[in-house]
Each structure stands twice: as C-alpha cells, then as structure tokens.
Design an enzyme around this catalytic site. Structure first.
Site, PDB file in Angstrom:
ATOM      1  N   TYR A 169      12.779  -8.470   8.759  1.00 35.18           N
ATOM      2  CA  TYR A 169      11.854  -8.020   7.723  1.00 35.18           C
ATOM      3  C   TYR A 169      12.301  -6.655   7.184  1.00 35.18           C
ATOM      4  CZ  TYR A 169       7.498  -6.526   5.566  1.00 35.18           C
ATOM      5  OH  TYR A 169       6.569  -6.078   4.678  1.00 35.18           O
ATOM      6  N   LYS A 183      -0.185 -12.347   8.685  1.00 36.70           N
ATOM      7  CA  LYS A 183       0.445 -13.602   8.307  1.00 36.70           C
ATOM      8  C   LYS A 183      -0.268 -14.787   8.973  1.00 36.70           C
ATOM      9  CE  LYS A 183       3.072 -10.550   6.373  1.00 36.70           C
ATOM     10  NZ  LYS A 183       4.310 -10.048   6.940  1.00 36.70           N
ATOM     11  N   ASP A 238       9.455  -9.724  17.498  1.00 35.15           N
ATOM     12  CA  ASP A 238       8.513  -9.848  16.379  1.00 35.15           C
ATOM     13  C   ASP A 238       8.252 -11.347  16.212  1.00 35.15           C
ATOM     14  OD1 ASP A 238       7.322 -10.175  13.876  1.00 35.15           O
ATOM     15  OD2 ASP A 238       8.386  -8.491  12.978  1.00 35.15           O
ATOM     16  N   ARG A 293     -12.362   5.143  17.178  1.00 31.61           N
ATOM     17  CA  ARG A 293     -10.894   5.084  17.157  1.00 31.61           C
ATOM     18  C   ARG A 293     -10.391   4.649  18.531  1.00 31.61           C
ATOM     19  NH1 ARG A 293      -8.647   9.524  18.281  1.00 31.61           N
ATOM     20  NH2 ARG A 293      -9.844  10.779  16.815  1.00 31.61           N
TER      21      ARG A 293
HETATM   22  C1  PLP Z   1       4.934  -8.766   7.125  1.00 31.58           C
HETATM   23  C2  PLP Z   1       5.819  -8.578   8.279  1.00 31.58           C
HETATM   24  C3  PLP Z   1       5.825  -7.376   8.989  1.00 31.58           C
HETATM   25  C4  PLP Z   1       4.990  -6.183   8.574  1.00 31.58           C
HETATM   26  O1  PLP Z   1       3.643  -6.421   8.756  1.00 31.58           O
HETATM   27  P1  PLP Z   1       2.468  -5.720   7.880  1.00 31.58           P
HETATM   28  O2  PLP Z   1       1.244  -6.326   8.433  1.00 31.58           O
HETATM   29  O3  PLP Z   1       2.740  -6.057   6.459  1.00 31.58           O
HETATM   30  O4  PLP Z   1       2.600  -4.253   8.134  1.00 31.58           O
HETATM   31  C5  PLP Z   1       6.637  -7.276  10.099  1.00 31.58           C
HETATM   32  N1  PLP Z   1       7.416  -8.310  10.495  1.00 31.58           N
HETATM   33  C6  PLP Z   1       7.448  -9.477   9.827  1.00 31.58           C
HETATM   34  C7  PLP Z   1       8.318 -10.565  10.303  1.00 31.58           C
HETATM   35  C8  PLP Z   1       6.662  -9.647   8.696  1.00 31.58           C
HETATM   36  O5  PLP Z   1       6.706 -10.806   8.025  1.00 31.58           O
END
Ligand code: PLP
Length: 381
Positions: free
Chosen positions: A98, A195, A170, A46
């Site tokens: 998001y 993504k 983000d 961890r």
């Molecule tokens: C998908 C997404 C998230 C969340 O990410 P996960 O890996 O699904 O927890 C946060 N911000 C954006 C812009 C996203 O597209």
C-alpha cells in the site's frame, strides 16, 4: 468457536445493565468516579471506552491473538507498530505494498532513524539473505497490493523466528476470514478496518492484533500516549460490519473468481493478476494459507494505452471509480495515480505496476450485472 460464530459472538454479549443485544455506543469523554481513584475501570475515553474494548475483544478472537488495539485509521495502527522499533533498527518490507505504508516508512520513520528496505518477498530465501544484524522486523502485506502476489507467511515466519525477528502482517486484503497470520507464526497483524472489516465504506479505522502480551502492553501505552484513537461510533460501525464479514467476503471472492475468468478470456485484456489462477506463480501458497483467493483482481489492457485505460475506468456504472476496497459495492481504481501515487515510478515499475494497470475491488452485487458493466466499459474503445 468457528469464524461465522466468532464474528457475531466472540468477546461480546448483551449489555449487562440493560440487556441491549447490540454493543451500546458509549459516547462519552469521561467517567464519574465514586471517590478520587475509585472508578469502574474507566477514567478517560482516550484511555478506555467500553465500545472500543468490545471491538478489541472481538478482533483479538478473530485473528487468534490475545489482544487487539484499535486506532483511528489503518495508518495510525501501522504507526504504532513502527514505534515498537528503536532508532538504528532495520525493517525489511515487501516492495509491493500500500502506497501510504511505503510513504510512512520512508517519509516519517526514516527521519527518526529507522531504516526501511523494500524487497520482493515472494521467494523466502530472498528474505533470508536480506536480513542483517540490525533487522528487527519484517513487514508483510499479502496478497500484495496491487499486483496480488502471495507471500508465504509461514516460511517467512520460520526464517524470522530462528533469528528472533518480529513479523508483522498487514492482513487488510485477506481479512481474518481468509487468512490468520498468527496461526502461521506472525506476532503482529495490522488492519485497515476501513476495508473488509468495516465493509460498508462508511468509516476509517485501524487495528493491531498480537499474541504477545508484552507487545500488547506497549501498544496500549502508544494508543493512549500518542492518542490516535477511534471514536465509539466508529468502533460500533466496525463491530456491525464484522457481523457479516464471512458472508460478504465469501460472495466477493466468488464474484472475483468469475470476473477474473471473464477478463482472462476477453480479447482486449492483457495480463490478469489473480491468485486463484493455477498459472499464478504463488497459487499453491495461496491455496495453502488462504480459504479463498480474495476479492481483488488487477489487469492490464492488451494494448498498453493510457487513453484506453482511462476509457475503461470512466465507463463503468456499478464499478465506481474510487480509492479503497473491501466494501459491499464494487470499485475500479488506477493504482499509479491513486492508491500508489506516493511510490516513485521507478519503484512502481520494478513490481510490474504499470501506468495502465487497473485494479478492481469486487463487491457483493449480482455477478451478471458486474460482468455486463465491465463488458460495456471494455467496449468503449
Ligand atoms: C487502506 C490500506 C491501509 C491504510 O489504512 P487507512 O485505514 O486508510 O489508514 C493500509 N494497508 C492496506 C493494505 C490498505 O489497503
């Protein structure tokens, strides 16, 4: 080192023990010690894992940070950033983001004393005016999701810097191939590596990158103390995905530009949201801070009918109807019922997110097939 070299080499090298060219998957939960307290820098998985560390070095280099800290999902990465704040602190966030990020701030962190305010950040002076003495962090997502507005990262960072406020971006939608927020003044970059970084729709993963060693230390503490860590196999998959990031995002952006223009000229399509259009309200900012305009396109139908929107979304073949984005395959989605269902309708409508808005994540297939696919779906009503 340029980005196309960084994705393959930065922070990585052949395995010292065997020469393995690919970073090995250290599938272990613990490490043998020579004597109590005498170890090779690894005690318990961890806390440290060599596959994860390799990915963290690579991500730090891609985002021009000093440290990267990996998590089991994008939302777990965001949660760690939220935990840098104290009860009573205020966070100012963009109002077009998001759905899961909105839900986490409002339904989790507000309960523990954080105050989240959501504003339209397209005009930096609106951000400046919304800052209070308790504002400790600005939360940006750009391009915004799903309206694809662009926030001026540098202008907002300049405002924040003067008031000693942290800026977290983000960067999921752009990826470090298109935009590097730390170079524009941000201290924290958050990724859903699920993504574009992973890029193959086969893993859930998240990361935070920072250029502030004190913040990195706190984030490593949270990574270990909270424990939302990714497994080594998942870290390997992200490392493997990153190696083609530049090629994939390049192709996806080219395809998205062609599709945006196709939709703009289509008689059944209403408004098309795409920052590459010269008429897009933040086109100049996008040109300045991004390499290309991204692989996402959102649009409305000319006749705002739910039934027709449903027909389009059910009649594509290559564009799969699914949540998520940034993979090699094209996806079509309905933000109001899918990615943004956790945002109340009144809040959604404020940003222009209607019940009939359709969002595309454009993949890297041959563009002729993608256009044919959309043309056929638009012919279904
Ligand atoms: C998908 C997404 C998230 C969340 O990410 P996960 O890996 O699904 O927890 C946060 N911000 C954006 C812009 C996203 O597209």
């Amino acid at each position: 080192m340029k980005i196309g070299t960084k994705v393959i080499h930065a922070g990585l090298g052949p395995d010292p023990q065997t020469g393995a060219v690919m970073t090995p998957i250290y599938q272990t939960s613990t490490y043998a010690q020579d004597a109590p307290g005498q170890h090779k820098g690894f005690e318990y998985a961890r806390t440290q894992n060599p596959t994860r560390s390799a990915l963290e070095r690579n991500l730090a280099a891609l985002e021009n940070g000093t440290h990267a800290i990996c998590f089991s999902s994008g939302l777990a990465a965001m949660d760690a950033v939220m935990r840098l704040l104290e009860p009573g602190d205020e966070i100012l966030s963009t109002n077009d983001l998001y759905g899961g990020s909105y839900r986490q701030m409002v339904q989790i962190h507000e309960k523990y004393g954080l105050k989240a305010t959501f504003i339209d950040m397209q005009d930096p002076s609106v951000v400046a005016n919304a800052i209070t003495e308790n504002t400790k962090m600005l939360w940006l997502e750009t391009p915004t999701n799903p309206m694809l507005n662009i926030l001026d990262i540098q202008a907002i960072c300049n405002i924040a810097k003067a008031k000693n406020i942290l800026v977290a971006v983000d960067n999921t939608f752009a990826s470090p191939y298109l935009q590097v927020p730390i170079d524009l003044g941000a201290q924290l970059v958050v990724h859903s590596a699920t993504k574009y970084l992973g890029g193959h729709s086969d893993v859930i993963h998240g990361a935070v990158v920072t250029n502030q060693p004190e913040l990195a230390e706190k984030l490593y503490f949270l990574q270990n103390a909270v424990g939302a860590v990714p497994g080594p196999q998942d870290c390997f998959l992200i490392l493997r995905g990153i190696k083609t990031l530049h090629l994939r995002v390049e192709r996806s952006c080219q395809n998205a530009a062609t599709i945006a223009n196709f939709l703009k000229d289509h008689p059944k399509v209403g408004k098309v949201y795409y920052p590459g259009f010269e008429t897009h309200p933040n086109h100049e900012v996008a040109k300045r801070q991004m390499r290309h305009f991204g692989g996402m396109v959102s649009f409305d139908l000319l006749e705002d009918s739910m039934e027709n929107a449903h027909k389009v979304m059910s009649n594509t073949h290559y564009f799969l109807l699914a949540e998520s984005l940034g993979g090699v395959e094209s996806l079509i989605g309905h933000p109001a019922s899918m990615t943004h269902a956790s945002i109340p309708k009144e809040e959604r409508l404020k940003t222009g997110l209607t019940d009939t808005l359709i969002r595309l994540s454009v993949g890297i297939e041959d563009i002729e097939d993608l256009i044919k696919d959309l043309a056929k779906a638009l012919d279904s009503f």
